[in-house]
Design a protein around this motif. Structure first.
Motif, mmCIF file in Angstrom:
data_model
loop_
_atom_site.group_PDB
_atom_site.id
_atom_site.type_symbol
_atom_site.label_atom_id
_atom_site.label_comp_id
_atom_site.label_asym_id
_atom_site.label_seq_id
_atom_site.Cartn_x
_atom_site.Cartn_y
_atom_site.Cartn_z
ATOM 1 N N VAL A 137 -5.006 -8.188 -0.918
ATOM 2 C CA VAL A 137 -4.243 -7.197 -1.684
ATOM 3 C C VAL A 137 -3.491 -7.866 -2.842
ATOM 4 C CG1 VAL A 137 -4.006 -5.611 0.260
ATOM 5 C CG2 VAL A 137 -2.236 -7.323 -0.120
ATOM 6 N N LEU A 138 -3.088 -9.118 -2.660
ATOM 7 C CA LEU A 138 -2.440 -9.828 -3.767
ATOM 8 C C LEU A 138 -3.400 -10.005 -4.930
ATOM 9 C CD1 LEU A 138 -0.386 -12.565 -1.852
ATOM 10 C CD2 LEU A 138 0.535 -10.618 -3.119
ATOM 11 N N ALA A 166 -7.913 -0.773 -9.610
ATOM 12 C CA ALA A 166 -7.861 -1.161 -8.201
ATOM 13 C C ALA A 166 -7.512 0.031 -7.316
ATOM 14 C CB ALA A 166 -6.831 -2.279 -8.011
ATOM 15 N N ILE A 167 -6.593 0.863 -7.783
ATOM 16 C CA ILE A 167 -6.200 2.035 -6.998
ATOM 17 C C ILE A 167 -7.371 3.000 -6.873
ATOM 18 C CG2 ILE A 167 -4.753 4.109 -7.036
ATOM 19 C CD1 ILE A 167 -2.515 2.389 -8.197
ATOM 20 N N ARG A 168 -8.059 3.232 -8.007
ATOM 21 C CA ARG A 168 -9.201 4.149 -7.958
ATOM 22 C C ARG A 168 -10.278 3.655 -6.996
ATOM 23 N NH1 ARG A 168 -7.851 4.861 -13.481
ATOM 24 N NH2 ARG A 168 -9.159 3.102 -14.133
ATOM 25 N N LYS A 169 -10.455 2.326 -6.957
ATOM 26 C CA LYS A 169 -11.480 1.756 -6.089
ATOM 27 C C LYS A 169 -11.058 1.780 -4.627
ATOM 28 C CE LYS A 169 -13.959 -2.549 -5.157
ATOM 29 N NZ LYS A 169 -14.112 -3.979 -5.538
ATOM 30 N N GLU A 170 -9.840 1.303 -4.345
ATOM 31 C CA GLU A 170 -9.401 1.155 -2.964
ATOM 32 C C GLU A 170 -9.026 2.490 -2.324
ATOM 33 O OE1 GLU A 170 -9.526 -1.721 -1.256
ATOM 34 O OE2 GLU A 170 -10.498 -2.478 -3.076
ATOM 35 N N PHE A 171 -8.606 3.449 -3.139
ATOM 36 C CA PHE A 171 -8.203 4.750 -2.609
ATOM 37 C C PHE A 171 -9.148 5.853 -3.094
ATOM 38 C CE2 PHE A 171 -4.322 2.225 -2.516
ATOM 39 C CZ PHE A 171 -3.814 2.514 -1.256
ATOM 40 N N SER A 172 -10.399 5.481 -3.273
ATOM 41 C CA SER A 172 -11.376 6.447 -3.787
ATOM 42 C C SER A 172 -11.598 7.613 -2.833
ATOM 43 C CB SER A 172 -12.712 5.746 -4.061
ATOM 44 O OG SER A 172 -13.196 5.149 -2.867
ATOM 45 N N GLY A 210 4.646 7.688 8.797
ATOM 46 C CA GLY A 210 3.723 6.605 9.116
ATOM 47 C C GLY A 210 2.302 6.871 8.672
ATOM 48 N N LYS A 211 1.980 8.146 8.374
ATOM 49 C CA LYS A 211 0.624 8.514 7.956
ATOM 50 C C LYS A 211 0.531 8.789 6.459
ATOM 51 C CE LYS A 211 -1.105 8.195 12.046
ATOM 52 N NZ LYS A 211 -1.776 9.270 12.749
ATOM 53 N N LEU A 212 1.651 8.643 5.748
ATOM 54 C CA LEU A 212 1.649 8.788 4.299
ATOM 55 C C LEU A 212 1.909 7.427 3.659
ATOM 56 C CD1 LEU A 212 3.799 12.044 3.876
ATOM 57 C CD2 LEU A 212 1.311 11.866 4.019
ATOM 58 N N ASN A 213 1.571 7.324 2.409
ATOM 59 C CA ASN A 213 1.767 6.054 1.697
ATOM 60 C C ASN A 213 2.425 6.346 0.356
ATOM 61 O OD1 ASN A 213 1.637 3.349 1.155
ATOM 62 N ND2 ASN A 213 -0.577 3.174 1.423
ATOM 63 N N LEU A 257 3.279 -2.510 -4.758
ATOM 64 C CA LEU A 257 1.916 -1.984 -4.816
ATOM 65 C C LEU A 257 1.050 -2.651 -3.755
ATOM 66 C CD1 LEU A 257 -0.299 -0.301 -6.189
ATOM 67 C CD2 LEU A 257 -0.587 -2.176 -7.821
ATOM 68 N N ALA A 258 1.186 -3.978 -3.630
ATOM 69 C CA ALA A 258 0.428 -4.707 -2.617
ATOM 70 C C ALA A 258 0.793 -4.233 -1.210
ATOM 71 C CB ALA A 258 0.692 -6.201 -2.748
ATOM 72 N N ARG A 259 2.067 -3.957 -1.013
ATOM 73 C CA ARG A 259 2.534 -3.457 0.280
ATOM 74 C C ARG A 259 1.854 -2.132 0.621
ATOM 75 N NH1 ARG A 259 8.532 -2.200 -0.370
ATOM 76 N NH2 ARG A 259 8.932 -4.420 -0.144
ATOM 77 N N ALA A 260 1.700 -1.284 -0.404
ATOM 78 C CA ALA A 260 1.064 0.024 -0.189
ATOM 79 C C ALA A 260 -0.431 -0.124 0.081
ATOM 80 C CB ALA A 260 1.295 0.922 -1.395
ATOM 81 N N LEU A 261 -1.069 -1.082 -0.605
ATOM 82 C CA LEU A 261 -2.506 -1.284 -0.396
ATOM 83 C C LEU A 261 -2.812 -1.714 1.032
ATOM 84 C CD1 LEU A 261 -3.484 -3.052 -3.752
ATOM 85 C CD2 LEU A 261 -4.154 -0.763 -3.016
ATOM 86 N N LEU A 262 -1.861 -2.382 1.671
ATOM 87 C CA LEU A 262 -2.055 -2.776 3.070
ATOM 88 C C LEU A 262 -2.037 -1.565 3.991
ATOM 89 C CD1 LEU A 262 0.173 -5.982 3.402
ATOM 90 C CD2 LEU A 262 -2.302 -5.862 3.732
#
Length: 1186
Positions: free
Chosen positions: A1040-1041, A1109-1115, A1006-1009, A1078-1083
């Motif tokens: 996220v979409l 988007a990944i670099r920005k959202e998961f920076s 639950g704490k990993l993506n 990918l959208a599911r993971a961003l949530l």
């Protein structure tokens, strides 16, 4: 597993492989004597053998040739085709007179009658003789009672009556068992014929028809509706036999009691409307139950096929709740049906009593001179006992007819849906082009929106063609159009030669790897070895336990994604087709392997160099090597030409694809019975909940080594037995036990010497039972084992329909279906004969009891009252059936208890670690994202070698690490270990100071993506797929979409977020499915993100946008990125390179050290393609100068 049953010969005909000499155990039934046939003595050797040792498949007798699926299925299919043609002619005649004539479907029932009418008539004649003989016994008993009432001093006539009674009941036994034998085998043949037709239809379904029936629904047609048809056929004769017995009984009763019998008839007439109401209510409950079963099987199938996703995201409780909700609805319906059954049973049990009471009461009232003598009473009671059975069975058969009518409608709806006909394609095209489209437009259904529009494409023979474009632009649809899988709305399509197809999601059969590649073709050793080498499979064979003889699990679960795609490609290459349709097979392999596949298979110097090849790809570096490039945009051909021609029209292809992103369009998309009923419902609820909980707690390796069909069988067949049959058998056994005890006590009380005869007979009863049960249990075990391959083969076929049709192997798979169905039929045949063997012997012993009681009664002379004679003989006649049922139901209970054992056996299997443990991490854990591997080792199973060896490296917080390596090197294994899908064999993994092996799985997962390699979606709304736990707002979903570049596509859908996703996400392209994942993971914003080939199926431009988007959202997160495309990991802080399932070669900054490692070919390709934009011929110069 299945393809070993047969082979395609070099001439193209299918040859079924002969079984071993032991298995060719022909049934001796035909050559047996008349006495042996009537008593089934020819089967005794199997009974004795089963008592001595556990029976195996080769011990069983084979079917008579006329009963096999190889004979039954073609005959029935011929009759079905005749019915379809006749129906079409009828509709033409009607439409010529009435423009709006009602459309009538071909009748499945009529086709079955035309196929099996002669044997059904034969069965009916056996039933007629048995019914007539059943009324002879009361008449002889009447004469025996009369003889006792007016007994002469001495006479042999009494003994003659006793002997005649014995002969009649024994003859009735022989005829009734022949009736049962032919009846059961005929019903099984009907089921076999229907299954064969369903399977063939499933292979021929058009895409429009596939949308109407999910995989679960089609499987349910085969497993439930075909079974319902078989069950009704086994009892269909009761529809006329019941009324016939009732009329005969009333006729004889009239002779005994006169008009008084009308009072009993009045009671019966009163009961009929009540039974009609019950039957109608049962019909509604059956419909509701069928819908619930369909929903449960459909959801269960999706859960089992997507079990890895459920475990990675810790979604098991959510989906468990959904199954339980459906199960509760099912149990509510079952409870109502159970109460109705109790009411019906109570009514039917009381009917004979009320009929007798009314008849005898009226008989007294009609005339004071009417006296009930022993003759009248016991003759009437015997007739009432005969009356009891049809009264009990007839309403149930009527209810079964109603239920079967529903199944027939469902089957006819399925069988009358539109077939796949590649009629849109002209295959006799002659010219220089292998494939040609002229002003052609296509849709997935005749009335749907065009997906491909105004196509004008000419592909020369032997050309290498690339099809490129944005996600959802119609690339895969173009290949479907070539295959004829789409509906042509206008234009002309031409194709010359045979086709081989490699789907974007590799379809792998549950058989050995070699058979997956041969795909039914004859082994040609040199060609086979060339294919293995060209498809880069030789290193993989060295790692597999048994090389190319390794059994591949369902859907290829025990090999990596890259290996699955290469096996799929090898299958196509080996087929030797003229045209190759390759739907992005290189996206699942690393650059080095992809380069080898292109050079040795696809490219101008590869094995397919002289073939026509259409390659869907996102790899722009391959475009200079193409003869022709087709650029798709929104279902149209935006550009077409050679690489140089396209370059002259646009600055570069990347800019062209950027232009597409601006215009991207979306892809379409009784008190005891009462107690037993309540108790059985409670037990069913508990067992089902335990089974579901146990299955969801099993490790992923279990699902990789056990067929899904076997697990589904536990929830369907075994739970059906527990729900519906077990309590019925138990109740019947208890009733029979009380009947037997009461009957014996009554006869012994009347005839004390009867105890001397019953002791040896009881001993014989239990001896026969002991022999029978030992063999029957083994035969039923084999029958159960033979059912799973039928389901598994059917499910596997449904998943690979497009591939099977593309290769033209429909007939081979139809033949394989006949093979697995025939194996099940062999076991059923032996089971039926074993039951008849038992019944003849048990009833013969019961007949001896009748003879013994009759002789004692006749010998007693004047010392016994005629009423006692009538009582003892009537009870003796009943004990035959009671003892037979008692032994049979005892066997049924023991046999069906296996279903409970199979359900409960999951309790003792090795489970995953607990979801929640007493030691729980802090709520904010992990807050840094530091991942450390310390001498970590892992293997998938104890009998396999290490998949990871001595892994030691540590990430810093908020660091991006790229993980690259050859396909099968262990990249995905690393992510599986992080989630504890695979448990460690040594060392440990530490995340932010906590050893992950010390906490619960859900606290960890639950704490990993993760964005997994295979984009798995479930049927339901798009919103549910994004947020199955319903934790996020619509605004967050739209956000996220937009980040995943899906917003415009979703906005174009009529229902937006509530758009229905079909089973497996089939109404979205693979690239769109990956973006949804990918959208599911961003949530799920977590501190650690694993990307496992998350963008392999999308084009480079969208890949770049997604990476941004990944670099920005998961920076602020730690990212472990597994990728074959080095472009995706070019900005990683460090690389971990895995070589052949070994430890990391390097975790240093790549710019200084990458060229010195052993993975040099991959880096060469990367630098050539990404950094220097130069041709592969200049690679060595680049590396010398870099």
């Amino acid at each position: 597993m299945f393809s070993s049953l047969g082979r395609w010969s070099a001439s193209g005909s299918y040859q079924r492989l002969p079984r071993g000499p032991e298995a060719q155990k022909c049934s001796p039934e035909k050559s047996a004597s008349f006495f042996s046939k009537m008593t089934y003595s020819w089967f005794s050797r199997i009974i004795i053998l089963g008592y001595k040792k556990p029976l195996e498949r080769e011990d069983l007798f084979e079917l008579n040739e006329s009963d096999s699926s190889y004979i039954v299925c073609p005959i029935f299919e011929k009759q079905w085709r005749k019915e379809v043609l006749k129906n079409q002619e009828r509709q033409k005649v009607k439409s010529s007179f009435h423009k709006e004539a009602h459309t009538r479907k071909p009748s499945l029932l009529r086709a079955l009658w035309n196929t099996f009418k002669f044997v059904l008539i034969q069965v009916a004649l056996f039933r007629v003789f048995a019914d007539v003989l059943s009324f002879t016994s009361p008449l002889i008993m009447k004469q025996m009672i009369i003889f006792c009432e007016h007994r002469p001093d001495f006479g042999w006539s009494g003994y003659g009556y006793a002997l005649a009674l014995f002969v009649i009941v024994f003859l009735q036994t022989l005829i009734l068992q022949q009736y049962q034998r032919f009846n059961m085998l005929t019903s099984a043949k009907i089921k076999t014929a229907v299954i064969g037709l369903i399977y063939k239809k499933a292979l021929l379904l058009s895409n429009v028809s596939r949308k109407k029936f999910s995989t679960g629904e089609i499987i349910n047609l085969m497993s439930a509706d075909a079974q319902q048809l078989m069950d009704l056929t086994a009892n269909i004769n009761l529809l006329w036999s019941g009324p016939f017995q009732i009329l005969m009984a009333i006729s004889f009763l009239w002779q005994e009691l006169g008009p008084a019998v009308l009072a009993g008839v009045a009671v019966l007439v009163f009961v009929i409307p009540m039974n009609t109401l019950v039957a109608n209510r049962m019909k509604k409950l059956k419909k509701s139950q069928t819908k619930n079963k369909d929903k449960q099987i459909k959801l269960l199938n999706e859960i089992l096929h997507g079990i890895k996703i459920l475990k990675l995201y810790a979604w098991e409780p959510s989906y468990k709740k959904k199954i339980i909700e459906i199960r509760e609805q099912e149990l509510e319906v079952q409870k109502s049906a159970g109460y109705l059954a109790v009411f019906s049973m109570l009514t039917l049990t009381c009917i004979p009593f009320f009929v007798s009471l009314a008849t005898f009461g009226v008989y007294f009232l009609l005339d004071e001179g009417n006296i009930l003598t022993a003759t009248k009473v016991f003759t009437s009671m015997s007739l009432f006992n005969i009356l009891r059975l049809p009264l009990f069975d007839l309403p149930m058969v009527i209810s079964a007819v109603v239920q079967t009518r529903i199944s027939l409608v469902r089957l006819e709806d399925f069988l009358n849906t539109e077939d796949f006909h590649p009629r849109s394609i002209e295959t006799k095209y002659i010219g220089d082009h292998a494939i040609g489209f002229t002003n052609a437009s296509f849709s997935w259904d005749k009335t749907g929106i065009p997906i491909l529009k105004d196509l004008n494409i000419k592909i020369p023979e032997g050309a290498l063609v690339a099809v490129i474009g944005q996600v959802g632009s119609g690339k895969s649809s173009l290949l479907s159009a070539v295959l004829g899988e789409m509906e042509k709305l206008k234009g002309v399509v031409q194709r010359k030669g045979s086709v081989a197809y490699v789907s974007q999601q590799a379809w792998i059969q549950n058989c050995i790897l070699q058979e997956n590649i041969l795909f039914g073709s004859v082994m040609q050793k040199q060609l086979y070895e060339r294919v293995l080498e060209a498809c880069a499979l030789l290193p993989d064979l060295e790692q597999l336990p048994n090389g190319d003889q390794t059994e591949i699990g369902e859907r290829g679960v025990n090999i990596s994604g890259g290996q699955r795609h290469r096996v799929s490609l090898a299958r196509a290459v080996y087929s030797g087709a003229d045209i190759y349709l390759l739907d992005d097979p290189l996206s699942a392999v690393d650059v080095h392997v992809g380069k080898q596949l292109f050079e040795k298979v696809i490219g101008s110097s590869g094995m397919l160099k002289n073939k026509t090849r259409i390659l869907v790809t996102h790899n722009l570096t391959l475009l200079p090597l193409m003869d022709l490039i087709v650029v798709m945009e929104s279902g149209r051909v935006a550009q077409m030409g050679t690489y140089q021609e396209l370059l002259s029209k646009t600055k570069n292809l990347t800019n062209l694809l950027q232009a597409f992103s601006e215009q991207e369009k979306g892809l379409f998309v009784c008190s005891g019975a009462y107690v037993l009923t309540r108790g059985s419902l409670a037990a069913s609820r508990t067992l089902h909940a335990q089974l579901l909980d146990n299955v969801l707690h099993l490790p992923l390796q279990f699902f990789e080594t056990n067929p899904v069909g076997q697990i589904v069988n536990r929830f369907t067949k075994d739970m059906f037995i527990i729900d519906m049959r077990f309590h019925y058998y138990l109740r019947t056994w208890l009733n029979c036990t009380l009947d037997v005890i009461g009957t014996v006590l009554v006869i012994v009380g009347a005839l004390p010497l009867f105890i001397l005869g019953i002791i040896p007979l009881v001993f014989l009863y239990f001896t026969i039972q002991r022999y029978y049960v030992a063999s029957s249990r083994q035969i039923r075990r084999l029958a159960g084992a033979s059912r799973s391959p039928v389901l598994s083969h059917f499910s596997e076929t449904l998943l690979g329909v497009s591939t099977i049709r593309a290769f033209g192997h429909e007939q081979r798979f139809i033949q394989q279906n006949k093979d697995v169905v025939n194996e099940n039929l062999v076991c059923f045949y032996n089971n039926v004969i074993s039951n008849r063997w038992l019944s003849v012997r048990l009833e013969f012993l019961g007949n001896l009891m009748v003879l013994f009681a009759s002789l004692l009664a006749m010998q007693a002379g004047n010392s016994m009252d005629s009423a006692i004679v009538g009582l003892s003989i009537s009870y003796a006649l009943n004990i035959t059936q009671s003892l037979n049922f008692w032994v049979r139901k005892a066997c049924e209970i023991e046999t069906n208890a296996v279903s409970i054992e199979r359900v409960c056996e999951y309790e003792n299997m090795d489970k995953e670690a607990p979801w929640i443990m007493s030691k729980r991490p802090p709520s904010q854990w992990p807050n840094k994202g530091i991942v450390e591997f310390v001498n970590y080792q892992a293997r998938y199973r104890d009998d396999l070698g290490l998949a990871l060896k001595d892994i030691t490296f540590q990430s810093h917080g908020e660091e991006k690490i790229g993980i690259v390596g050859r396909t099968g090197a262990g990249k995905s294994t690393l992510s599986n270990c992080l989630f504890r899908i695979v448990e460690g064999s040594g060392g440990k993994i530490i995340i932010d100071g906590i050893d992950i092996s010390t906490i619960g799985l859900h606290d960890l997962r639950g704490k990993l993506n993760i964005i997994p390699q295979d984009p798995v979606l479930f049927s339901g709304t798009l919103q549910m797929n994004l947020d199955p736990l319903d934790k996020y707002s619509d605004g967050e979903l739209w956000e996220v979409l937009e980040l995943c570049h899906l917003k415009e596509f979703v906005l174009s859908l009529p229902k937006k977020l509530l758009h229905e996703i079909s089973e497996g996400g089939e109404n979205l392209s693979v690239g769109q499915r990956q973006l949804v994942c990918l959208a599911r993971a961003l949530l799920r914003k977590t501190k650690i993100l694993i990307l496992d080939e998350a963008t392999a199926s999308i084009d480079f431009e969208t890949d770049n946008l997604v990476q941004t988007a990944i670099r920005k959202e998961f920076s602020d997160c730690t990212i472990l990125m597994i990728a074959h495309r080095l472009r995706s990991i070019i900005d990683s802080d460090r690389y971990a390179l895995f070589v052949f399932r070994n430890k990391p070669v390097s975790t240093e900054i790549p710019t200084e050290h990458m060229k010195h490692i052993n993975y040099l070919p991959l880096i060469k390709d990367f630098i050539c393609a990404e950094r220097y934009k130069m041709s592969p011929n200049s690679m060595e110069d680049i590396f010398q100068n870099n």
